[in-house]
Write a protein that holds these residues in place. Structure first.
Motif, PDB file in Angstrom:
ATOM      1  N   LEU A  99      -6.044  -8.440  29.031  1.00 48.76           N
ATOM      2  CA  LEU A  99      -6.522  -7.881  30.176  1.00 48.76           C
ATOM      3  C   LEU A  99      -7.229  -8.757  30.957  1.00 48.76           C
ATOM      4  O   LEU A  99      -7.684  -8.566  31.918  1.00 48.76           O
ATOM      5  N   ASP A 100      -6.712 -10.302  30.307  1.00 45.16           N
ATOM      6  CA  ASP A 100      -7.602 -11.154  31.312  1.00 45.16           C
ATOM      7  C   ASP A 100      -7.487 -11.041  32.756  1.00 45.16           C
ATOM      8  O   ASP A 100      -6.391 -11.106  33.323  1.00 45.16           O
ATOM      9  N   GLY A 101      -8.869 -10.903  33.412  1.00 41.26           N
ATOM     10  CA  GLY A 101      -8.880 -11.096  34.839  1.00 41.26           C
ATOM     11  C   GLY A 101      -8.750  -9.870  35.593  1.00 41.26           C
ATOM     12  O   GLY A 101      -9.044  -9.608  36.608  1.00 41.26           O
ATOM     13  N   ALA A 102      -8.473  -8.834  34.657  1.00 46.48           N
ATOM     14  CA  ALA A 102      -8.192  -7.425  35.376  1.00 46.48           C
ATOM     15  C   ALA A 102      -9.787  -6.825  35.348  1.00 46.48           C
ATOM     16  O   ALA A 102     -10.425  -6.506  34.558  1.00 46.48           O
ATOM     17  N   GLU A 103      -9.907  -6.314  36.584  1.00 37.63           N
ATOM     18  CA  GLU A 103     -11.379  -5.506  36.793  1.00 37.63           C
ATOM     19  C   GLU A 103     -11.194  -4.136  36.146  1.00 37.63           C
ATOM     20  O   GLU A 103     -10.226  -3.297  36.863  1.00 37.63           O
ATOM     21  N   THR A 104     -11.797  -3.647  35.282  1.00 43.82           N
ATOM     22  CA  THR A 104     -11.653  -2.221  34.796  1.00 43.82           C
ATOM     23  C   THR A 104     -13.082  -1.286  35.165  1.00 43.82           C
ATOM     24  O   THR A 104     -12.672  -0.063  35.234  1.00 43.82           O
ATOM     25  N   VAL A 105     -14.164  -1.778  35.452  1.00 39.37           N
ATOM     26  CA  VAL A 105     -15.296  -1.115  35.888  1.00 39.37           C
ATOM     27  C   VAL A 105     -15.764  -1.807  36.966  1.00 39.37           C
ATOM     28  O   VAL A 105     -16.056  -2.921  36.983  1.00 39.37           O
ATOM     29  N   SER A 106     -16.448  -1.103  38.049  1.00 34.09           N
ATOM     30  CA  SER A 106     -16.713  -1.495  39.137  1.00 34.09           C
ATOM     31  C   SER A 106     -18.109  -0.862  39.581  1.00 34.09           C
ATOM     32  O   SER A 106     -18.107   0.282  39.698  1.00 34.09           O
ATOM     33  N   ASP A 107     -19.167  -1.789  39.736  1.00 38.05           N
ATOM     34  CA  ASP A 107     -20.573  -1.199  40.061  1.00 38.05           C
ATOM     35  C   ASP A 107     -21.074  -0.475  39.245  1.00 38.05           C
ATOM     36  O   ASP A 107     -21.562   0.706  39.869  1.00 38.05           O
ATOM     37  N   ALA A 108     -21.160  -0.352  37.896  1.00 44.33           N
ATOM     38  CA  ALA A 108     -21.640   0.783  37.001  1.00 44.33           C
ATOM     39  C   ALA A 108     -23.146   0.340  37.098  1.00 44.33           C
ATOM     40  O   ALA A 108     -23.461  -0.592  36.618  1.00 44.33           O
ATOM     41  N   LYS A 109     -23.832   1.514  37.575  1.00 43.93           N
ATOM     42  CA  LYS A 109     -25.356   1.449  37.465  1.00 43.93           C
ATOM     43  C   LYS A 109     -25.889   1.845  35.938  1.00 43.93           C
ATOM     44  O   LYS A 109     -25.514   3.095  35.977  1.00 43.93           O
ATOM     45  N   ILE A 110     -26.949   1.424  35.654  1.00 43.36           N
ATOM     46  CA  ILE A 110     -27.485   1.727  34.135  1.00 43.36           C
ATOM     47  C   ILE A 110     -28.829   1.775  34.275  1.00 43.36           C
ATOM     48  O   ILE A 110     -29.593   0.892  34.886  1.00 43.36           O
ATOM     49  N   ILE A 111     -29.489   3.004  33.880  1.00 46.55           N
ATOM     50  CA  ILE A 111     -30.927   3.213  33.823  1.00 46.55           C
ATOM     51  C   ILE A 111     -30.956   3.249  32.132  1.00 46.55           C
ATOM     52  O   ILE A 111     -30.919   4.109  31.235  1.00 46.55           O
ATOM     53  N   PRO A 112     -31.838   2.068  31.528  1.00 47.30           N
ATOM     54  CA  PRO A 112     -32.010   2.073  30.223  1.00 47.30           C
ATOM     55  C   PRO A 112     -33.203   2.382  29.796  1.00 47.30           C
ATOM     56  O   PRO A 112     -34.114   1.891  29.319  1.00 47.30           O
ATOM     57  N   ALA A 113     -33.287   3.843  29.668  1.00 43.11           N
ATOM     58  CA  ALA A 113     -34.752   4.613  29.610  1.00 43.11           C
ATOM     59  C   ALA A 113     -35.058   4.110  27.920  1.00 43.11           C
ATOM     60  O   ALA A 113     -34.396   4.484  27.246  1.00 43.11           O
ATOM     61  N   THR A 114     -36.371   3.537  27.786  1.00 45.25           N
ATOM     62  CA  THR A 114     -36.647   3.204  26.653  1.00 45.25           C
ATOM     63  C   THR A 114     -38.145   3.478  26.190  1.00 45.25           C
ATOM     64  O   THR A 114     -38.909   3.337  27.133  1.00 45.25           O
ATOM     65  N   LEU A 115     -38.465   3.739  25.150  1.00 45.71           N
ATOM     66  CA  LEU A 115     -39.882   3.989  24.553  1.00 45.71           C
ATOM     67  C   LEU A 115     -39.782   3.173  23.204  1.00 45.71           C
ATOM     68  O   LEU A 115     -39.293   3.288  22.191  1.00 45.71           O
ATOM     69  N   THR A 116     -40.923   2.360  23.168  1.00 51.62           N
ATOM     70  CA  THR A 116     -40.992   1.270  21.843  1.00 51.62           C
ATOM     71  C   THR A 116     -42.438   1.446  21.364  1.00 51.62           C
ATOM     72  O   THR A 116     -43.271   1.559  22.073  1.00 51.62           O
ATOM     73  N   ILE A 117     -42.636   1.420  20.040  1.00 51.01           N
ATOM     74  CA  ILE A 117     -43.939   1.235  19.455  1.00 51.01           C
ATOM     75  C   ILE A 117     -43.885  -0.324  19.109  1.00 51.01           C
ATOM     76  O   ILE A 117     -42.990  -0.826  18.482  1.00 51.01           O
ATOM     77  N   LYS A 118     -45.215  -0.788  19.421  1.00 51.42           N
ATOM     78  CA  LYS A 118     -45.354  -2.214  19.191  1.00 51.42           C
ATOM     79  C   LYS A 118     -46.395  -2.546  18.427  1.00 51.42           C
ATOM     80  O   LYS A 118     -47.529  -1.919  18.532  1.00 51.42           O
TER      81      LYS A 118
END
Length: 225
Positions: A99-118
């Motif tokens: 698939l070289d060079g072929a755009e498959t996804v455009s402008d995907a916005k991601i919210i990586p909601a995360t909770l860590t214990i440190k």
């Protein structure tokens, strides 16, 4: 004897002249304003539906992004804390291999909601490294089919919101005794999700399963209160 007295006086004088750097204590909060590099390490692990005829050895690669993020941390004990982050990142996905060079996804916005214990350790000159782990939930917003998939009639793309896991390591460095410091942090996420492209009638053209394991590297200012 005089020598010992002189040494004792010198130590006291130095301790008065140089203010000690206070550290986070149980019940305190720490807020961080960070610049964050999001570097996805993603690949297709399975093709579940293929009605467009993907070329052999088709793979994908998402672009990196640099975004601002905010983190809030609460110290349960002097060494144990809970931290959550807030931010949003946007990515395009292009094909590699067949698939070289072929755009498959455009402008995907991601919210990586995360909770860590440190867990924080060390206390030398305000330097406190830590490591942590915890759950994450990736929320995908307004993702669109890339130009290559639109050429096959795709009008809608759905990336499934999914739970994952984050591992974390970094350090905080106090700059003074008023709570100001700097923070450097690295996270590695582990997540699996499905992507589904459909045409105007809702018919599924392509569905793939993806392994998404981004590196998330942050650095910035911290303030403890």
């Amino acid at each position: 004897m005089l020598k010992n007295v002189f040494r004792a006086v010198s130590v006291i004088a130095l301790s008065v002249a140089i203010p000690s750097i206070a550290h986070a204590e149980a019940g305190s909060f720490q807020a961080k304003l960070l610049g964050t590099l999001v570097a996805p390490d993603a690949s297709i692990t399975e093709v579940k539906v293929d009605n467009i005829g993907l070329p052999a050895n088709s793979q994908t690669k998402a672009n990196d992004n640099l975004v601002p993020t905010v983190a809030i941390e609460y110290f349960v004990t002097d060494n144990l804390s809970l931290e959550t982050i807030a931010g949003i990142t946007q990515h395009d996905v292009d094909g590699t291999g067949g698939l070289d060079g072929a755009e498959t996804v455009s402008d995907a916005k991601i919210i990586p909601a995360t909770l860590t214990i440190k867990y924080h350790f060390g206390d030398s000159n305000g330097f406190k490294p830590y490591f942590g782990a915890g759950p994450s939930y990736f929320i995908f917003i307004d993702e669109q089919p890339g130009a290559a998939l639109r050429g096959f009639g795709a009008e809608r793309l759905q990336l499934n919101d999914k739970f994952g896991v984050a591992l974390q390591a970094g350090f905080d460095l106090a700059l003074n005794d008023t709570g100001l410091g700097i923070s450097v942090d690295a996270k590695r996420y582990f997540l699996r999700t499905d992507a589904s492209w459909t045409d105007g009638t809702g018919a599924e053209l392509l569905r793939t399963r993806h392994e998404i394991d981004p590196w998330v590297i942050s650095a910035g200012l911290a303030y403890r209160f």
